[in-house]
Design a protein around this motif. Structure first.
Motif, PDB file in Angstrom:
ATOM      1  N   SER A 184       4.049   8.041  13.344  1.00  0.00           N
ATOM      2  CA  SER A 184       3.469   6.826  12.779  1.00  0.00           C
ATOM      3  C   SER A 184       4.406   6.239  11.723  1.00  0.00           C
ATOM      4  O   SER A 184       5.295   6.921  11.207  1.00  0.00           O
ATOM      5  N   ASP A 185       4.188   4.972  11.419  1.00  0.00           N
ATOM      6  CA  ASP A 185       4.991   4.323  10.387  1.00  0.00           C
ATOM      7  C   ASP A 185       4.846   5.034   9.056  1.00  0.00           C
ATOM      8  O   ASP A 185       5.798   5.147   8.296  1.00  0.00           O
ATOM      9  N   GLN A 186       3.652   5.531   8.769  1.00  0.00           N
ATOM     10  CA  GLN A 186       3.422   6.221   7.502  1.00  0.00           C
ATOM     11  C   GLN A 186       4.270   7.495   7.420  1.00  0.00           C
ATOM     12  O   GLN A 186       4.859   7.779   6.379  1.00  0.00           O
ATOM     13  N   GLN A 187       4.349   8.257   8.504  1.00  0.00           N
ATOM     14  CA  GLN A 187       5.169   9.467   8.517  1.00  0.00           C
ATOM     15  C   GLN A 187       6.645   9.116   8.368  1.00  0.00           C
ATOM     16  O   GLN A 187       7.381   9.804   7.664  1.00  0.00           O
ATOM     17  N   LEU A 188       7.077   8.046   9.037  1.00  0.00           N
ATOM     18  CA  LEU A 188       8.475   7.632   8.935  1.00  0.00           C
ATOM     19  C   LEU A 188       8.803   7.165   7.519  1.00  0.00           C
ATOM     20  O   LEU A 188       9.875   7.465   6.999  1.00  0.00           O
ATOM     21  N   ARG A 189       7.878   6.451   6.883  1.00  0.00           N
ATOM     22  CA  ARG A 189       8.099   6.016   5.499  1.00  0.00           C
ATOM     23  C   ARG A 189       8.245   7.215   4.570  1.00  0.00           C
ATOM     24  O   ARG A 189       9.067   7.217   3.668  1.00  0.00           O
ATOM     25  N   LYS A 190       7.427   8.233   4.810  1.00  0.00           N
ATOM     26  CA  LYS A 190       7.488   9.440   3.985  1.00  0.00           C
ATOM     27  C   LYS A 190       8.846  10.116   4.139  1.00  0.00           C
ATOM     28  O   LYS A 190       9.451  10.554   3.163  1.00  0.00           O
ATOM     29  N   GLU A 191       9.338  10.210   5.370  1.00  0.00           N
ATOM     30  CA  GLU A 191      10.663  10.803   5.620  1.00  0.00           C
ATOM     31  C   GLU A 191      11.775   9.978   4.988  1.00  0.00           C
ATOM     32  O   GLU A 191      12.756  10.511   4.495  1.00  0.00           O
ATOM     33  N   ALA A 192      11.623   8.665   5.017  1.00  0.00           N
ATOM     34  CA  ALA A 192      12.667   7.771   4.518  1.00  0.00           C
ATOM     35  C   ALA A 192      12.779   7.790   3.000  1.00  0.00           C
ATOM     36  O   ALA A 192      13.805   7.403   2.450  1.00  0.00           O
ATOM     37  N   HIS A 193      11.738   8.239   2.334  1.00  0.00           N
ATOM     38  CA  HIS A 193      11.712   8.192   0.868  1.00  0.00           C
ATOM     39  C   HIS A 193      12.943   8.839   0.236  1.00  0.00           C
ATOM     40  O   HIS A 193      13.511   8.298  -0.707  1.00  0.00           O
ATOM     41  N   ASP A 194      13.356   9.990   0.726  1.00  0.00           N
ATOM     42  CA  ASP A 194      14.471  10.722   0.120  1.00  0.00           C
ATOM     43  C   ASP A 194      15.829  10.406   0.736  1.00  0.00           C
ATOM     44  O   ASP A 194      16.834  10.987   0.337  1.00  0.00           O
ATOM     45  N   LEU A 252      11.877  -2.136  12.361  1.00  0.00           N
ATOM     46  CA  LEU A 252      11.863  -2.200  10.902  1.00  0.00           C
ATOM     47  C   LEU A 252      10.640  -1.429  10.426  1.00  0.00           C
ATOM     48  O   LEU A 252       9.506  -1.798  10.722  1.00  0.00           O
ATOM     49  N   ILE A 253      10.862  -0.345   9.715  1.00  0.00           N
ATOM     50  CA  ILE A 253       9.764   0.500   9.244  1.00  0.00           C
ATOM     51  C   ILE A 253       9.162  -0.058   7.963  1.00  0.00           C
ATOM     52  O   ILE A 253       7.955  -0.162   7.828  1.00  0.00           O
ATOM     53  N   GLU A 254      10.024  -0.415   6.994  1.00  0.00           N
ATOM     54  CA  GLU A 254       9.525  -1.004   5.762  1.00  0.00           C
ATOM     55  C   GLU A 254      10.642  -1.660   4.988  1.00  0.00           C
ATOM     56  O   GLU A 254      11.824  -1.356   5.193  1.00  0.00           O
ATOM     57  N   THR A 255      10.277  -2.588   4.128  1.00  0.00           N
ATOM     58  CA  THR A 255      11.210  -3.124   3.139  1.00  0.00           C
ATOM     59  C   THR A 255      10.586  -2.881   1.776  1.00  0.00           C
ATOM     60  O   THR A 255       9.375  -3.000   1.603  1.00  0.00           O
ATOM     61  N   ARG A 256      11.437  -2.511   0.851  1.00  0.00           N
ATOM     62  CA  ARG A 256      10.982  -2.291  -0.525  1.00  0.00           C
ATOM     63  C   ARG A 256      12.085  -2.767  -1.439  1.00  0.00           C
ATOM     64  O   ARG A 256      13.196  -2.239  -1.395  1.00  0.00           O
ATOM     65  N   GLY A 257      11.802  -3.776  -2.241  1.00  0.00           N
ATOM     66  CA  GLY A 257      12.829  -4.342  -3.097  1.00  0.00           C
ATOM     67  C   GLY A 257      13.913  -4.967  -2.238  1.00  0.00           C
ATOM     68  O   GLY A 257      13.641  -5.827  -1.406  1.00  0.00           O
ATOM     69  N   ASN A 258      15.144  -4.520  -2.397  1.00  0.00           N
ATOM     70  CA  ASN A 258      16.270  -5.039  -1.621  1.00  0.00           C
ATOM     71  C   ASN A 258      16.728  -4.043  -0.560  1.00  0.00           C
ATOM     72  O   ASN A 258      17.845  -4.118  -0.074  1.00  0.00           O
ATOM     73  N   THR A 259      15.870  -3.108  -0.207  1.00  0.00           N
ATOM     74  CA  THR A 259      16.215  -2.047   0.734  1.00  0.00           C
ATOM     75  C   THR A 259      15.265  -2.085   1.930  1.00  0.00           C
ATOM     76  O   THR A 259      14.074  -2.352   1.774  1.00  0.00           O
ATOM     77  N   ALA A 260      15.814  -1.790   3.107  1.00  0.00           N
ATOM     78  CA  ALA A 260      15.000  -1.734   4.326  1.00  0.00           C
ATOM     79  C   ALA A 260      15.291  -0.423   5.049  1.00  0.00           C
ATOM     80  O   ALA A 260      16.378   0.139   4.919  1.00  0.00           O
ATOM     81  N   VAL A 261      14.312   0.051   5.806  1.00  0.00           N
ATOM     82  CA  VAL A 261      14.459   1.275   6.599  1.00  0.00           C
ATOM     83  C   VAL A 261      14.261   0.906   8.065  1.00  0.00           C
ATOM     84  O   VAL A 261      13.295   0.247   8.424  1.00  0.00           O
ATOM     85  N   PHE A 262      15.213   1.350   8.891  1.00  0.00           N
ATOM     86  CA  PHE A 262      15.170   1.071  10.336  1.00  0.00           C
ATOM     87  C   PHE A 262      15.041   2.369  11.109  1.00  0.00           C
ATOM     88  O   PHE A 262      15.548   3.411  10.728  1.00  0.00           O
ATOM     89  N   HIS A 263      14.358   2.250  12.280  1.00  0.00           N
ATOM     90  CA  HIS A 263      14.161   3.397  13.182  1.00  0.00           C
ATOM     91  C   HIS A 263      14.643   2.984  14.560  1.00  0.00           C
ATOM     92  O   HIS A 263      14.380   1.924  15.032  1.00  0.00           O
TER      93      HIS A 263
END
Length: 81
Positions: A2-12, A70-81
């Motif tokens: 899920s997107d939530q799991q991917l966001r959690k992995e992307a945090h670090d 695109l999993i999420e954008t936060r500030g000036n950063t984005a996470v892609f899968h």
């Protein structure tokens, strides 16, 4: 996953692609290569790249250009899968 799991992995994750004044065209091949090697890639959009657009718009455009989700954008950063 899920997107939530991917966001959690992307945090670090560390940022491995920077979009600067060359724009998204300058990093599309690099992002494609990194996505083949990794599940998630963090991209930072520098001020010179943003110009008059938002990070969300640039991230959506970059994701479309490389065929990535695109999993999420936060500030000036984005996470892609």
């Amino acid at each position: 996953m899920s997107d939530q799991q991917l966001r959690k992995e992307a945090h670090d994750l560390d940022v491995t692609v920077w979009v600067g004044k060359g724009g998204i065209e300058a990093v599309t091949e690099e992002l494609k290569d990194q996505l083949q090697d990794r599940k998630l890639v963090k991209v930072k959009f520098l001020r010179a790249a943003r110009g008059g657009t938002t990070t969300d718009e640039l991230a959506a455009e970059l994701g479309e250009a490389v065929g990535a989700d695109l999993i999420e954008t936060r500030g000036n950063t984005a996470v892609f899968h």
